[in-house]
Design an enzyme around this catalytic site. Structure first.
Site, PDB file in Angstrom:
ATOM      1  N   ASP A 155       5.120  17.836   0.900  1.00  0.00           N
ATOM      2  CA  ASP A 155       4.009  18.618   0.348  1.00  0.00           C
ATOM      3  C   ASP A 155       4.206  20.129   0.267  1.00  0.00           C
ATOM      4  O   ASP A 155       4.289  20.721  -0.806  1.00  0.00           O
ATOM      5  CB  ASP A 155       2.716  18.290   1.111  1.00  0.00           C
ATOM      6  N   GLU A 178      -7.270  19.441   3.271  1.00  0.00           N
ATOM      7  CA  GLU A 178      -6.617  19.530   1.957  1.00  0.00           C
ATOM      8  C   GLU A 178      -7.583  19.366   0.785  1.00  0.00           C
ATOM      9  O   GLU A 178      -7.422  20.011  -0.267  1.00  0.00           O
ATOM     10  CB  GLU A 178      -5.485  18.496   1.862  1.00  0.00           C
ATOM     11  N   ARG A 211       1.613  27.745  12.332  1.00  0.00           N
ATOM     12  CA  ARG A 211       0.409  28.015  13.132  1.00  0.00           C
ATOM     13  C   ARG A 211       0.533  29.331  13.891  1.00  0.00           C
ATOM     14  O   ARG A 211      -0.306  30.225  13.746  1.00  0.00           O
ATOM     15  CB  ARG A 211       0.149  26.861  14.108  1.00  0.00           C
ATOM     16  N   GLU A 264       5.745  23.498  12.881  1.00  0.00           N
ATOM     17  CA  GLU A 264       4.389  23.729  13.409  1.00  0.00           C
ATOM     18  C   GLU A 264       4.273  25.089  14.079  1.00  0.00           C
ATOM     19  O   GLU A 264       3.263  25.780  13.932  1.00  0.00           O
ATOM     20  CB  GLU A 264       4.015  22.619  14.395  1.00  0.00           C
TER      21      GLU A 264
END
Length: 614
Positions: free
Chosen positions: A376, A510, A247, A243
């Site tokens: 993913d 998404e 980010r 993360e």
């Protein structure tokens, strides 16, 4: 002196020679001069360092001897480079202990270059490494914000509506939660959370490039000022490597490339350094959690047998290559290239990549495969690594092609109602569900199809369109016209959540991400229409008095709000919607790839930017 010392029971040896006092004096004077001449000659010899070590302090010896050995060691300078021979941006960015044969050749040679003259200077006189930003901007094929020739008034009006939504989300965050990680819009306060290891301002950093692209100039300056004045990296807490990378590092890198403002580059490089200790494992596969202050790292408690997660260690490549390019330090690139080596070495069951890998042994821990959560963005970064390299990273392309072939063979299914979906795989047993997170794959497959061989291009474009249609159906079949966290294809149910725990929507991007890619690659107007349906649903069900909130159940027209405006709503959802209604030259796919948090990073960066300031 020992020679002049009087021994017990014996006269001094000048006296024993029968010399008188004046003669003794002259003799001593002569002897002292002779001794001075002899010892002085030792220091004047061409190579006197071995004698000097007997009389000089160690510090002085080191500095003196370095010049005498420079000529003999210049041929081996690549293996014995001193700290002062390496570029230093940021601090400790190029310590020699990081250098290894795995470093990209161009970067390795650049770092190891040393003067080949007979005598090295006492200190490094070379200019520091510098990224040539102006040259980079000249290399772009399209203006960052596009040219916007005459356009459809309806398209422009819809884009302006999305811009207003962004301003509304930002203004309320600034008013009630500036400096916190997210806004709680119902209670009008901020949320910090425990994902970012004490870092603050996740929404600020995530929103920076979106504010810039939307030409919200005043709001962008507010965000930039906060980064300059208040963004503190000296924190001590447990952070998600994944993360923080996607980010914070991704957001700072993208904003630097868009604006050239040095503060974003320096913060990104400093933060990147703090992530490196997570790679200190027997295999070099990083652990998922790191203390940004102490550098200690460990695996998530819920991860099977202390394993690392495929989507986490596989979603570092884009950002870490850019960290190496901007700093001149190959260590970032080395770390992610080593991950590739481990993955290429381990056997893949049925050609698939399971989600859990041991950072100690380098072996799979469970045979659970998912294109949604846990897996993913690993696949996304394979095709995007190839595109970012200007199609030179053939290893990434082969890994992507092989993985997609295995996914299509084992996981892609068609429902009784004709909907194409990607199931999950648990040791050979299929779980017929898709997560909202897996809906990015329509856009990914379309992006890869553009560069497939002619015999496969249309096939993959059709597959991408079918998956995107399925994800659209998960929205269309809900009462709110927003999609659930997961939807299933079993017991007569298609594209709907069957469990209460899967009925929520947390402003995820998404599905609209795939709409944006499908629009740009096909210009089929249905994708813009589907995107506009999402805008209307967000306005109706997620907009509250002080921002936007997720909802707990998409199958009721009066949903309860979860009181959270996620930072990725500003970074991704609103950005992808905005780009859906822009011309193709705004953040053109010719120039940019988007990281998994929708932060744009430039294509072909290895060819045009690195330079040494003259």
């Amino acid at each position: 002196m020992v020679l002049l010392r009087k021994l017990p029971g014996m006269p001094g040896w000048p006296a024993a020679l029968g010399l008188r006092l004046p003669q003794k004096f002259l003799f001593l004077l002569f002897l002292s001069g002779l001794l001075t001449l002899c010892f002085g000659a030792l220091f004047l010899l061409p190579d006197s360092s071995r004698f000097k070590r007997l009389f000089l302090p160690r510090r002085a010896t080191a500095s003196t001897s370095s010049s005498s050995s420079a000529s003999s060691s210049s041929a081996a300078s690549s293996s014995s480079t001193r700290d002062t021979d390496l570029p230093r941006s940021p601090p400790a960015a190029a310590e020699p202990r990081h250098a290894s044969p795995a470093a990209p050749r161009r970067l390795r040679e650049k770092l190891r270059a040393a003067p080949a003259t007979g005598a090295a200077p006492a200190r490094d006189t070379r200019a520091p490494f510098r990224f040539d930003y102006e040259r980079f901007r000249r290399s772009l094929r399209h203006p960052v914000r596009g040219r916007r020739p005459g356009e459809d008034p309806e398209t422009r009006a819809r884009r302006m509506k999305i811009k207003e939504m962004m301003k509304f989300a930002w203004d309320n965050y600034k008013l009630y939660a500036l400096g916190k990680n997210e806004l709680r819009p119902l209670t009008k306060n901020g949320h910090i959370g425990n994902m970012f290891g004490g870092l603050r301002g996740a929404t600020v950093v995530d929103a920076l490039d979106t504010l810039y692209i939307m030409e919200l100039e005043e709001e962008f300056q507010e965000a930039k000022k906060w980064v300059e004045k208040s963004f503190d990296l000296n924190v001590n807490g447990e952070a998600s490597l994944f993360e923080v990378n996607i980010r914070y590092v991704g957001g700072l890198l993208a904003t630097y490339y868009l604006t050239g403002e040095e503060v974003f580059k320096s913060k990104a490089l400093e933060l990147g350094e703090k992530l490196l200790p997570a790679f200190n494992t027997p295999t070099g596969i990083p652990r998922g959690v790191i203390n940004l202050g102490s550098g200690m790292s460990w695996s998530w408690g819920w991860a099977s047998a202390g394993s690392s997660i495929l989507a986490e260690f596989g979603t570092l490549h884009l950002e870490f290559l850019h960290l190496s390019e901007l700093s001149g330090n190959p260590v970032f690139a080395e770390k992610v290239m080593n991950i590739r080596k481990v993955l290429n070495r381990v056997e893949k069951p049925q050609g698939l990549y399971p989600n859990f890998l041991s950072p100690v042994t380098g072996n799979w821990v469970q045979h659970h495969v998912s294109i949604g959560g846990l897996g993913d963005s690993f696949y996304e970064y394979l095709i995007k690594s190839w595109l970012m390299s200007d199609k030179k990273d053939s290893e990434a392309k082969k890994m992507y092609d092989d993985a997609l072939e295995a996914i299509e063979k084992h996981l892609v299914k068609k429902s009784a109602g004709g909907l194409t979906y990607i199931a999950e795989w648990r040791g050979g047993v299929l779980d017929h569900k898709m997560g909202h997170l897996a809906c990015f794959s329509g856009g990914m497959i379309a992006l890869g199809a553009e560069h497939a061989g002619e015999e496969r291009k249309q096939h993959y474009m059709d597959l991408a369109a079918e998956i995107t249609t399925t994800c659209h159906e998960s929205y269309a079949r809900s009462d709110t016209k927003l999609g659930p966290e997961a939807f299933r294809f079993d017991a007569g149910t298609e594209a709907m959540a069957t469990r209460l725990s899967e009925r929520y929507y947390i402003l995820r991007p998404e599905v609209v991400e795939s709409y944006m890619y499908m629009w740009r690659l096909t210009h089929d107007p249905k994708y813009r229409q589907w995107g506009w349906e999402v805008v209307k649903a967000l306005e109706k069900h997620c907009r509250v008095e002080a921002g936007f909130s997720g909802i707990r159940d998409v199958y009721t027209t009066t949903p309860a709000h979860d009181n959270m405006q996620q930072s990725f709503f500003l970074a991704e959802t609103l950005k992808y919607l905005y780009l859906l209604f822009c011309e193709d030259d705004v953040l053109s796919l010719d120039d940019w790839v988007f990281n998994t948090e929708a932060h744009p990073l430039p294509v072909n960066h290895t060819n045009f930017k690195a330079s040494v300031q003259q």
